[in-house]
Scaffold this motif. Structure first.
Motif, PDB file in Angstrom:
ATOM      1  N   ASP A  96       0.864  -1.168   0.000  1.00  0.00           N
ATOM      2  CA  ASP A  96       0.000   0.000   0.000  1.00  0.00           C
ATOM      3  C   ASP A  96       0.909   1.229   0.000  1.00  0.00           C
ATOM      4  O   ASP A  96       1.166   1.828   1.036  1.00  0.00           O
ATOM      5  N   ASP A  97       1.425   1.581  -1.168  1.00  0.00           N
ATOM      6  CA  ASP A  97       2.494   2.554  -1.314  1.00  0.00           C
ATOM      7  C   ASP A  97       2.046   3.706  -2.212  1.00  0.00           C
ATOM      8  O   ASP A  97       1.768   3.506  -3.395  1.00  0.00           O
ATOM      9  N   GLU A  98       1.985   4.911  -1.636  1.00  0.00           N
ATOM     10  CA  GLU A  98       1.549   6.088  -2.390  1.00  0.00           C
ATOM     11  C   GLU A  98       2.460   6.379  -3.588  1.00  0.00           C
ATOM     12  O   GLU A  98       1.982   6.752  -4.659  1.00  0.00           O
ATOM     13  N   GLU A  99       3.762   6.227  -3.396  1.00  0.00           N
ATOM     14  CA  GLU A  99       4.708   6.508  -4.478  1.00  0.00           C
ATOM     15  C   GLU A  99       4.509   5.541  -5.643  1.00  0.00           C
ATOM     16  O   GLU A  99       4.540   5.938  -6.805  1.00  0.00           O
ATOM     17  N   ALA A 100       4.317   4.266  -5.330  1.00  0.00           N
ATOM     18  CA  ALA A 100       4.084   3.271  -6.388  1.00  0.00           C
ATOM     19  C   ALA A 100       2.792   3.580  -7.127  1.00  0.00           C
ATOM     20  O   ALA A 100       2.715   3.421  -8.355  1.00  0.00           O
ATOM     21  N   LEU A 101       1.773   4.025  -6.402  1.00  0.00           N
ATOM     22  CA  LEU A 101       0.515   4.400  -7.040  1.00  0.00           C
ATOM     23  C   LEU A 101       0.724   5.560  -8.000  1.00  0.00           C
ATOM     24  O   LEU A 101       0.310   5.500  -9.162  1.00  0.00           O
ATOM     25  N   LEU A 102       1.383   6.601  -7.537  1.00  0.00           N
ATOM     26  CA  LEU A 102       1.640   7.767  -8.391  1.00  0.00           C
ATOM     27  C   LEU A 102       2.506   7.387  -9.592  1.00  0.00           C
ATOM     28  O   LEU A 102       2.210   7.766 -10.729  1.00  0.00           O
ATOM     29  N   ASP A 103       3.556   6.612  -9.356  1.00  0.00           N
ATOM     30  CA  ASP A 103       4.420   6.167 -10.454  1.00  0.00           C
ATOM     31  C   ASP A 103       3.634   5.344 -11.471  1.00  0.00           C
ATOM     32  O   ASP A 103       3.839   5.475 -12.682  1.00  0.00           O
ATOM     33  N   SER A 104       2.729   4.496 -10.978  1.00  0.00           N
ATOM     34  CA  SER A 104       1.915   3.663 -11.866  1.00  0.00           C
ATOM     35  C   SER A 104       1.006   4.512 -12.741  1.00  0.00           C
ATOM     36  O   SER A 104       0.887   4.282 -13.951  1.00  0.00           O
ATOM     37  N   ILE A 105       0.379   5.503 -12.127  1.00  0.00           N
ATOM     38  CA  ILE A 105      -0.492   6.404 -12.889  1.00  0.00           C
ATOM     39  C   ILE A 105       0.319   7.126 -13.962  1.00  0.00           C
ATOM     40  O   ILE A 105      -0.091   7.214 -15.126  1.00  0.00           O
ATOM     41  N   MET A 106       1.492   7.633 -13.574  1.00  0.00           N
ATOM     42  CA  MET A 106       2.331   8.359 -14.525  1.00  0.00           C
ATOM     43  C   MET A 106       2.855   7.462 -15.644  1.00  0.00           C
ATOM     44  O   MET A 106       3.121   7.931 -16.746  1.00  0.00           O
ATOM     45  N   ALA A 107       2.984   6.164 -15.372  1.00  0.00           N
ATOM     46  CA  ALA A 107       3.452   5.211 -16.387  1.00  0.00           C
ATOM     47  C   ALA A 107       2.338   4.796 -17.335  1.00  0.00           C
ATOM     48  O   ALA A 107       2.593   4.112 -18.322  1.00  0.00           O
ATOM     49  N   GLY A 108       1.102   5.171 -17.020  1.00  0.00           N
ATOM     50  CA  GLY A 108      -0.008   4.854 -17.907  1.00  0.00           C
ATOM     51  C   GLY A 108      -0.891   3.707 -17.449  1.00  0.00           C
ATOM     52  O   GLY A 108      -1.723   3.221 -18.225  1.00  0.00           O
ATOM     53  N   ALA A 109      -0.738   3.272 -16.210  1.00  0.00           N
ATOM     54  CA  ALA A 109      -1.580   2.187 -15.707  1.00  0.00           C
ATOM     55  C   ALA A 109      -3.031   2.635 -15.636  1.00  0.00           C
ATOM     56  O   ALA A 109      -3.319   3.776 -15.295  1.00  0.00           O
ATOM     57  N   SER A 110      -3.927   1.719 -15.943  1.00  0.00           N
ATOM     58  CA  SER A 110      -5.362   1.988 -15.876  1.00  0.00           C
ATOM     59  C   SER A 110      -5.931   1.664 -14.502  1.00  0.00           C
ATOM     60  O   SER A 110      -6.998   2.146 -14.141  1.00  0.00           O
ATOM     61  N   GLY A 111      -5.224   0.816 -13.762  1.00  0.00           N
ATOM     62  CA  GLY A 111      -5.732   0.409 -12.463  1.00  0.00           C
ATOM     63  C   GLY A 111      -4.621   0.071 -11.505  1.00  0.00           C
ATOM     64  O   GLY A 111      -3.500  -0.251 -11.914  1.00  0.00           O
ATOM     65  N   TYR A 112      -4.945   0.140 -10.217  1.00  0.00           N
ATOM     66  CA  TYR A 112      -3.995  -0.156  -9.154  1.00  0.00           C
ATOM     67  C   TYR A 112      -4.783  -0.756  -8.013  1.00  0.00           C
ATOM     68  O   TYR A 112      -5.643  -0.076  -7.430  1.00  0.00           O
ATOM     69  N   VAL A 113      -4.556  -2.043  -7.722  1.00  0.00           N
ATOM     70  CA  VAL A 113      -5.273  -2.732  -6.652  1.00  0.00           C
ATOM     71  C   VAL A 113      -4.294  -3.510  -5.786  1.00  0.00           C
ATOM     72  O   VAL A 113      -3.212  -3.889  -6.229  1.00  0.00           O
ATOM     73  N   LEU A 114      -4.709  -3.736  -4.547  1.00  0.00           N
ATOM     74  CA  LEU A 114      -3.885  -4.486  -3.610  1.00  0.00           C
ATOM     75  C   LEU A 114      -4.220  -5.967  -3.679  1.00  0.00           C
ATOM     76  O   LEU A 114      -5.361  -6.336  -3.954  1.00  0.00           O
ATOM     77  N   LYS A 115      -3.244  -6.813  -3.386  1.00  0.00           N
ATOM     78  CA  LYS A 115      -3.450  -8.256  -3.443  1.00  0.00           C
ATOM     79  C   LYS A 115      -4.430  -8.748  -2.386  1.00  0.00           C
ATOM     80  O   LYS A 115      -4.899  -9.875  -2.484  1.00  0.00           O
ATOM     81  N   GLN A 116      -4.777  -7.929  -1.436  1.00  0.00           N
ATOM     82  CA  GLN A 116      -5.768  -8.303  -0.435  1.00  0.00           C
ATOM     83  C   GLN A 116      -7.185  -8.250  -1.013  1.00  0.00           C
ATOM     84  O   GLN A 116      -8.141  -8.601  -0.341  1.00  0.00           O
ATOM     85  N   ILE A 117      -7.317  -7.835  -2.248  1.00  0.00           N
ATOM     86  CA  ILE A 117      -8.599  -7.716  -2.918  1.00  0.00           C
ATOM     87  C   ILE A 117      -9.295  -9.079  -2.991  1.00  0.00           C
ATOM     88  O   ILE A 117      -8.640 -10.116  -3.086  1.00  0.00           O
ATOM     89  N   ARG A 118     -10.620  -9.067  -2.912  1.00  0.00           N
ATOM     90  CA  ARG A 118     -11.375 -10.314  -3.069  1.00  0.00           C
ATOM     91  C   ARG A 118     -11.349 -10.736  -4.531  1.00  0.00           C
ATOM     92  O   ARG A 118     -11.216  -9.911  -5.436  1.00  0.00           O
TER      93      ARG A 118
END
Length: 172
Positions: A96-118
């Motif tokens: 659960d990392d804010e920097e990874a989320l921001l980096d992912s968005i800037m890289a063009g990712a459409s989604g960002y979810v945690l592995k704890q997801i159902r």
């Protein structure tokens, strides 16, 4: 984002999986392959494998682990999207990392979810990004937006050198 081709039982969403943990890949593969409108077109455990296989397989969605032993999913996302702009990248991470989320968005990712997801939520996330929409983990997004709105980079920095004047800090 460009409209994606219609999908369904006759034309399923093609997914590529990148995760260094075989158990995770198998679990996600089984979960997605159980859906009539989704098929796993390929998988990889390393950055190099993913960068070689995805362009040849041309999936609709790439589910990418953020942290890998030989690199990171953010770099994979950026590289793949530069060659396949229609590819939707869904980042799947334990962190659960804010920097990874921001980096992912800037890289063009459409989604960002945690592995704890159902499981049902992961299936829904794949469908969402395949349909051209975005999906971000709510807790990480809330913290990131709060930090961006506050404009703070690092709370500890201003007090790091309390004995110096503002000009001395500026020079340093």
């Amino acid at each position: 984002m460009a409209e994606r081709a219609q999908t369904g039982p006759g034309n399923p969403i093609r997914v590529f999986l990148l995760d260094d943990h075989e158990v995770v890949r198998r679990g996600v593969r089984d979960l997605l392959d159980d859906e009539p409108d989704i098929t796993v077109a390929g998988e990889a455990s390393t950055v190099a494998q993913a960068l070689a296989r995805v362009p040849a397989l041309r999936p609709d969605v790439a589910v990418l682990d953020v942290r890998l032993p030989d690199g990171d999913g953010v770099t994979v996302c950026r590289e793949l999207r530069s060659h396949l702009p229609e590819l939707a990248c869904l980042m799947l991470t334990s962190f659960d990392d804010e920097e990874a989320l921001l980096d992912s968005i800037m890289a063009g990712a459409s989604g960002y979810v945690l592995k704890q997801i159902r499981g049902s939520e992961l299936v829904s996330a794949v469908r969402t990004v395949a349909g051209g929409q975005s999906l971000l983990d709510p807790s990480a997004t809330t913290r990131l937006l709060s930090r961006l709105r506050d404009g703070r980079e690092d709370d500890a920095e201003p007090d790091a050198l309390p004995g110096l004047t503002e000009r001395e800090r500026e020079i340093l």
